[in-house]
Design a protein around this motif. Structure first.
Motif, short mmCIF file in Angstrom:
data_model
loop_
_atom_site.label_atom_id
_atom_site.label_comp_id
_atom_site.label_asym_id
_atom_site.label_seq_id
_atom_site.Cartn_x
_atom_site.Cartn_y
_atom_site.Cartn_z
N ARG A 15 73.46 -62.67 -52.99
CA ARG A 15 73.37 -61.75 -51.93
C ARG A 15 71.96 -61.85 -51.28
NH1 ARG A 15 76.88 -57.85 -50.81
NH2 ARG A 15 78.46 -57.05 -52.01
N PHE A 25 67.90 -52.46 -52.20
CA PHE A 25 68.51 -53.51 -52.88
C PHE A 25 68.38 -53.69 -54.47
CE2 PHE A 25 69.45 -57.94 -54.19
CZ PHE A 25 70.74 -58.05 -53.69
N TYR A 28 69.91 -50.94 -56.18
CA TYR A 28 71.25 -51.29 -56.41
C TYR A 28 71.53 -52.16 -57.51
CZ TYR A 28 75.00 -54.54 -55.60
OH TYR A 28 76.34 -55.37 -55.86
N LEU A 29 70.71 -53.23 -57.73
CA LEU A 29 70.90 -54.21 -58.54
C LEU A 29 70.59 -53.43 -60.09
CD1 LEU A 29 68.97 -57.48 -57.65
CD2 LEU A 29 71.52 -56.97 -57.67
N TRP A 81 79.71 -49.17 -56.02
CA TRP A 81 78.61 -50.08 -55.76
C TRP A 81 78.83 -50.89 -55.03
CZ3 TRP A 81 74.14 -48.55 -57.71
CH2 TRP A 81 74.15 -47.77 -58.77
N ARG A 82 79.94 -51.43 -54.63
CA ARG A 82 80.17 -52.53 -53.58
C ARG A 82 79.63 -51.89 -52.24
NH1 ARG A 82 84.54 -56.40 -52.48
NH2 ARG A 82 83.37 -57.59 -50.61
N ALA A 85 76.24 -52.01 -51.87
CA ALA A 85 75.73 -53.26 -51.63
C ALA A 85 76.01 -53.68 -50.37
CB ALA A 85 76.45 -54.28 -52.49
N GLU A 86 76.97 -53.09 -49.69
CA GLU A 86 77.37 -53.70 -48.07
C GLU A 86 76.37 -53.00 -47.39
OE1 GLU A 86 79.07 -56.08 -47.63
OE2 GLU A 86 79.85 -56.29 -49.61
N SER A 89 72.60 -55.00 -48.31
CA SER A 89 72.72 -56.56 -48.24
C SER A 89 73.50 -57.33 -47.36
CB SER A 89 72.92 -57.02 -49.60
OG SER A 89 74.17 -56.86 -50.00
N ARG A 92 78.21 -61.03 -49.27
CA ARG A 92 77.90 -61.82 -50.48
C ARG A 92 78.97 -63.22 -50.70
NH1 ARG A 92 82.12 -59.39 -55.02
NH2 ARG A 92 83.94 -59.14 -53.67
#
Length: 186
Positions: A15, A25, A28-29, A81-82, A85-86, A89, A92
């Motif tokens: 990502r 980000f 998020y990680l 969480w996905r 992420a979108e 970032s 993926r």
């Protein structure tokens, strides 16, 4: 009735944070890693940060069984969480691997690039040889009175753990030029 294989798996995710969303980000990680650790069969994650600003992150998740990975991927928590992420970032790239290839992943190589099997086998043999020699010498006197089967059980358990978490990642980095001689690693 034939049983469906349920092997250990490694998931490689690449990502790139959206510009200006780098801290979000990173948050998020941290969050997804902590959440995944709570799920059955999750064996840990490694995060490889880019060497330059704006570069790609490589995230490696390991699960003891494919079925546990699938449970995690289909969970409501993972879906939440996905979505985060979108927001923070770019789309993926994902690769799921099992077998020897999981030990031979470098953060700087393309996700679907693996060395030839003979090189992987030779490096695994080197790791096993060194560990068995070292651990036999160190533990031999301590466990010599144990039954032979128990000695073998202890030795092989330690070899596998050491290979997975320390020796193979180290050997893969040390021998990266030999494993990936013609690959652009940047």
């Amino acid at each position: 009735m034939e049983k469906t294989p349920d092997p250990p798996v490694t998931v490689l995710v690449t990502r790139r944070p959206k510009p200006g969303k780098e801290q979000a980000f990173e948050d998020y990680l941290t969050g997804i890693t902590q959440a995944a650790l709570q799920h059955q069969g999750h064996m840990g994650a490694n995060i490889f940060r880019p060497s330059r600003p704006g570069g790609e992150y490589r995230i490696v998740f390991k699960f003891d069984r494919r079925s546990n990975l699938e449970r995690w991927e289909n969970s409501t928590e993972r879906e939440e969480w996905r979505a985060i992420a979108e927001e923070v970032s770019e789309p993926r790239q994902v690769e799921t691997i099992s077998g020897l290839e999981a030990w031979f992943t470098l953060p700087t190589c393309a996700m679907n690039v693996h060395p030839p099997k003979y090189k992987m086998a030779l490096l695994v043999w080197l790791g096993v040889f060194c560990l068995v020699t070292l651990l036999s010498g160190l533990l031999g006197p301590l466990i010599s009175e144990f039954p032979r089967l128990l000695q073998t059980f202890i030795l092989t358990a330690l070899v596998v753990v050491c290979l997975t978490y320390a020796v193979m990642p180290l050997l893969t980095r040390l021998f990266s030029g030999w494993l990936y001689p013609n690959k652009d690693q940047n």
